[in-house]
Design an enzyme around this catalytic site. Sequence first.
Site, PDB file in Angstrom:
ATOM      1  N   ASP A 210     -47.795  12.529 -49.911  1.00  0.00           N
ATOM      2  CA  ASP A 210     -46.469  12.874 -49.058  1.00  0.00           C
ATOM      3  C   ASP A 210     -46.119  14.451 -49.381  1.00  0.00           C
ATOM      4  OD1 ASP A 210     -46.064  10.266 -48.159  1.00  0.00           O
ATOM      5  OD2 ASP A 210     -45.652   9.609 -49.816  1.00  0.00           O
ATOM      6  N   ARG A 314     -52.940  10.631 -62.639  1.00  0.00           N
ATOM      7  CA  ARG A 314     -53.197  10.842 -61.049  1.00  0.00           C
ATOM      8  C   ARG A 314     -54.535  10.513 -60.650  1.00  0.00           C
ATOM      9  NH1 ARG A 314     -51.230  13.504 -56.516  1.00  0.00           N
ATOM     10  NH2 ARG A 314     -49.422  14.337 -57.802  1.00  0.00           N
TER      11      ARG A 314
END
Length: 511
Positions: A210, A314
């Site tokens: 996003d 991540r």
Amino acid sequence: MRRVRIRCPLERNVRGVGSSFWKARSPTHGALVIQSRARGSGWALCPTCMEAQAENPTTLSSCPSDLAAPGNDEGAHTAQGGGEGEPHGQSPDTLLGNTDKKLNAGAAVTSSSAGAAPVAPCQREPRDLAMEPECPRGLLPRPCRVLVLLNPQGGKGKALQLFQSRVQPFLEEAEITFKLILTERKNHARELVCAEELGHWDALAVMSGDGLMHEVVNGLMERPDWETAIQKPLCSLPGGSGNALAASVNHYAGYEQVTNEDLLINCTLLLCRRRLSPMNLLSLHTASGLRLYSVLSLSWGFVADVDLESEKYRRLGEIRFTVGTFFRLASLRIYQGQLAYLPVGTVASKRPASTLVQKGPVDTHLVPLEEPVPSHWTVVPEQDFVLVLVLLHTHLSSELFAAPMGRCEAGVMHLFYVRAGVSRAALLRLFLAMQKGKHMELDCPYLVHVPVVAFRLEPRSQRGVFSVDGELMVCEAVQGQVHPNYLWMVCGSRDAPSGRDSRRGPPPEEP
């Protein structure tokens, strides 16, 4: 008819697609640009429903300016100073790391057929949509030209391979030509869209999490022609960790909740169907004078801390948020601040006397942060919170269905907050139930949801951070107002959200 999870033929044998690429460096921003030259995918999309269907391989190209002479059936190209691009199946490191084959962005691309005239890559004239009666409003034209911005480091670092294997074959069959640019640093996409000639493109597609969409939207709003630039249709292709915006669009289209490659295929099919829908935009002001825009959410407290502290995981993909949640639950924090909001349906006796005046849309409900909120606002009496979340869509990530009450009306956003005093066990139950959108059914007395049109949040200390669309910002006083139907996105429905202030029209035709 309800749409269900896609199991397309490409999942069986998509890696067999033959394709070659040329690559070049943009002289302006140094961005790595990739143009594809397909040799046929072996699969076709039904022109009516855009579902994948098997067919005999055909010769296609993703860019009309890259087509060779008519006699060159393979569509193969050589570039001055370079030679053919690397095969489709190679890894990004192999594809992008061959420095002796880098091309100048202005280098001519020529056909391997003798006597073919040089063709400059992607030198297109802006399209006049007003002259194309087959392109109705709220629908991308066919054929369609798309600029794709991709973050190769997003999520597990496999976005480029996924684009080549999962997205590109569908785009070619749907007559969607594209130019692919790989972002190389923070705010790179922001710089690119600020300088891009948008008239060359019918839409901008963003393949990452996003945060990259956040960069693109804020870059569009920084342009001198921001009023028309922000109406350039956008498409979210999930390639990051959170992918909340893509998950929300997937939900609006009627698909069941899916993740990873299934979600990517669903969003790609939505792009192939070309339908557009208007979306709300959140305008934010901070105490330091920063003006920025959000397409998804603002969070403070628990959710923002999980965003920050899970960065080290991540490479785990979406599971990073689960890991971060458990670590943050182990040392639950309390955040002190003042929260105020303007509920939906509240009518002011008069507009605020000192509305903010800045470039961009006018925030008629907001006053400077130095002044108290208007008297018709609601001020939350409690000042100790576990989290505060402002959400424009249904999902907080592809696995967190945070707003099961549905899509926001035009000019409305969700405000959630959890008061201090909630136990770790109760908070864990909330997040586990949120995966299926069942958390509101738990009737937790500490969880509050209010539909609002504006809010203000003033932290009492610098402890913690804010997260805006997954991007971290310093902890300071912030306020925001939602603007109805302010941008256009590829979605499964052309219907605009109903609501109180739905004034935004369809995308303007290109001049």
